[in-house]
Design a protein around this motif. Structure first.
Motif, PDB file in Angstrom:
ATOM      1  N   THR A 124       0.720  -1.125  -0.037  1.00 24.05           N
ATOM      2  CA  THR A 124      -0.062   0.143   0.025  1.00 24.05           C
ATOM      3  C   THR A 124       0.908   1.304   0.286  1.00 24.05           C
ATOM      4  O   THR A 124       1.969   1.193   0.493  1.00 24.05           O
ATOM      5  CB  THR A 124      -1.005   0.099   1.188  1.00 24.05           C
ATOM      6  OG1 THR A 124      -2.352   1.012   0.880  1.00 24.05           O
ATOM      7  CG2 THR A 124      -0.284   0.373   2.583  1.00 24.05           C
ATOM      8  N   MET A 137       1.127   5.528   0.562  1.00 20.65           N
ATOM      9  CA  MET A 137       0.329   6.673   1.403  1.00 20.65           C
ATOM     10  C   MET A 137       1.165   7.752   1.317  1.00 20.65           C
ATOM     11  O   MET A 137       2.512   7.828   1.193  1.00 20.65           O
ATOM     12  CB  MET A 137       0.041   6.289   2.857  1.00 20.65           C
ATOM     13  CG  MET A 137       0.992   5.713   3.751  1.00 20.65           C
ATOM     14  SD  MET A 137       0.617   5.031   5.056  1.00 20.65           S
ATOM     15  CE  MET A 137       0.564   3.257   4.352  1.00 20.65           C
ATOM     16  N   HIS A 165      -5.945   1.547   4.612  1.00 18.70           N
ATOM     17  CA  HIS A 165      -4.781   0.902   4.246  1.00 18.70           C
ATOM     18  C   HIS A 165      -4.041  -0.395   5.017  1.00 18.70           C
ATOM     19  O   HIS A 165      -3.929  -1.177   4.827  1.00 18.70           O
ATOM     20  CB  HIS A 165      -3.453   2.107   4.777  1.00 18.70           C
ATOM     21  CG  HIS A 165      -3.553   3.098   3.633  1.00 18.70           C
ATOM     22  ND1 HIS A 165      -2.966   3.006   2.295  1.00 18.70           N
ATOM     23  CD2 HIS A 165      -3.856   4.523   3.634  1.00 18.70           C
ATOM     24  CE1 HIS A 165      -3.028   3.992   1.714  1.00 18.70           C
ATOM     25  NE2 HIS A 165      -3.374   5.087   2.530  1.00 18.70           N
ATOM     26  N   VAL A 198      -7.606   3.722  -1.880  1.00 21.93           N
ATOM     27  CA  VAL A 198      -8.040   4.302  -0.493  1.00 21.93           C
ATOM     28  C   VAL A 198      -8.749   5.585  -0.824  1.00 21.93           C
ATOM     29  O   VAL A 198      -9.923   5.922  -0.126  1.00 21.93           O
ATOM     30  CB  VAL A 198      -6.990   4.376   0.349  1.00 21.93           C
ATOM     31  CG1 VAL A 198      -7.325   4.951   1.437  1.00 21.93           C
ATOM     32  CG2 VAL A 198      -6.457   2.821   0.832  1.00 21.93           C
ATOM     33  N   SER A 237      -3.026   7.716  -4.308  1.00 23.26           N
ATOM     34  CA  SER A 237      -2.376   8.102  -3.146  1.00 23.26           C
ATOM     35  C   SER A 237      -1.964   9.376  -3.241  1.00 23.26           C
ATOM     36  O   SER A 237      -1.647  10.025  -1.864  1.00 23.26           O
ATOM     37  CB  SER A 237      -1.643   7.099  -2.538  1.00 23.26           C
ATOM     38  OG  SER A 237      -0.242   6.827  -3.456  1.00 23.26           O
TER      39      SER A 237
END
Length: 269
Positions: A45, A47, A60, A198, A230
């Protein structure tokens, strides 16, 4: 009783792990770890971290746990991930960063930290390609197809590839983004197999959203479109030869919805 020989652990392609690994002519410091990373089998993931916080940190962590269970048959403790992320940020001396968490066989977890990506809301031109990601619901490693098509799109003068499939070119997602269309009433998220990003997951309940089938032939009927990932959100100015209006009023509404999402502290409450 004779103990049977242990069954050697193999890589996803059935190969035995290497006994020796060199990088640029030098032995790897940790061959076992490098062999794991070289397998290309895992998930991650990505971020953005600002002030030690992440928008949607819970989603996440949930993504990492679900994918680890699906790929490796075991869960991944969110508290441990938070601690690893906090430790990596501290070691890098950063409270603002672009961070990634990778998970490999055995739930081996790798955290990377780099400088944060600047906000870029430049309108994007997308080139459609006939390609869908395998196991699209996972943010998995091995994105050769995405990189290949994305690079080809940029060489052709576009900003990113738009992944489509089937005889009528059903739209799924961008190479590294989700895409949404505006019909004047609803934000339409394509229903084809894709990664539920996300940023998309945070936006959808905060906007008048629907999910339905969208094809390239449908694009001229939409008022506008935007992409999310992201790194943020950007309007779409063109898909192939179809020019789309950059709806400033819509984008202001989308940006405001996203900016209303609270930042979750990596270190916890």
């Amino acid at each position: 009783m004779t103990t049977p020989p242990a069954t050697p652990v193999t890589t996803p392609d059935g190969e035995l792990p290497p006994l020796h690994i060199e990088v640029d002519g030098e032995p790897a410091a940790d061959p076992d770890l490098l062999a794991t990373l070289m397998s290309g089998y895992g998930h991650f993931t990505a971020m953005q971290v600002r002030g030690g916080g992440v928008r949607g940190l819970g989603p996440h962590l949930d993504r990492l746990d679900r994918a680890t269970r699906e790929l490796f048959g075991r869960g991944l403790d969110g508290g441990r991930v938070r601690a690893l992320l906090a430790g990596a940020l501290a070691a890098a001396g950063r409270r603002d960063a672009s961070a990634r968490v990778y998970v490999y066989e055995g739930a081996r977890t790798v955290v990377t930290v780099r400088a944060p990506y600047p906000v870029d809301r430049t309108p994007q031109a997308l080139k459609s390609v006939a390609y869908w990601r395998p196991a699209a619901h996972l943010k998995h490693l091995g994105g050769f197809g995405q990189t290949f098509h994305g690079d080809a799109a940029r060489r052709a003068g576009f900003d990113e590839a738009l992944l489509t499939g089937g005889p009528d070119a059903e739209i799924a997602e961008g190479a590294v983004t989700n895409i949404a269309f505006w019909d004047g009433t609803s934000v339409v998220w394509p229903s084809a197999p894709c990664l539920a990003g996300v940023t998309m997951a945070l936006l959808a309940p905060r906007l008048p959203s629907v999910s339905r089938r969208v094809t390239l032939a449908d694009v001229p009927g939409f008022r506008s479109a935007f992409v999310t990932n992201s790194r943020g959100i950007a309007p779409v100015s063109r898909i192939d030869d179809t020019v789309l209006t950059v709806d400033e009023e819509l984008m202001a509404r989308v940006y405001a919805a996203y900016e209303a999402v609270p930042w979750d502290s990596v270190e916890g409450a």
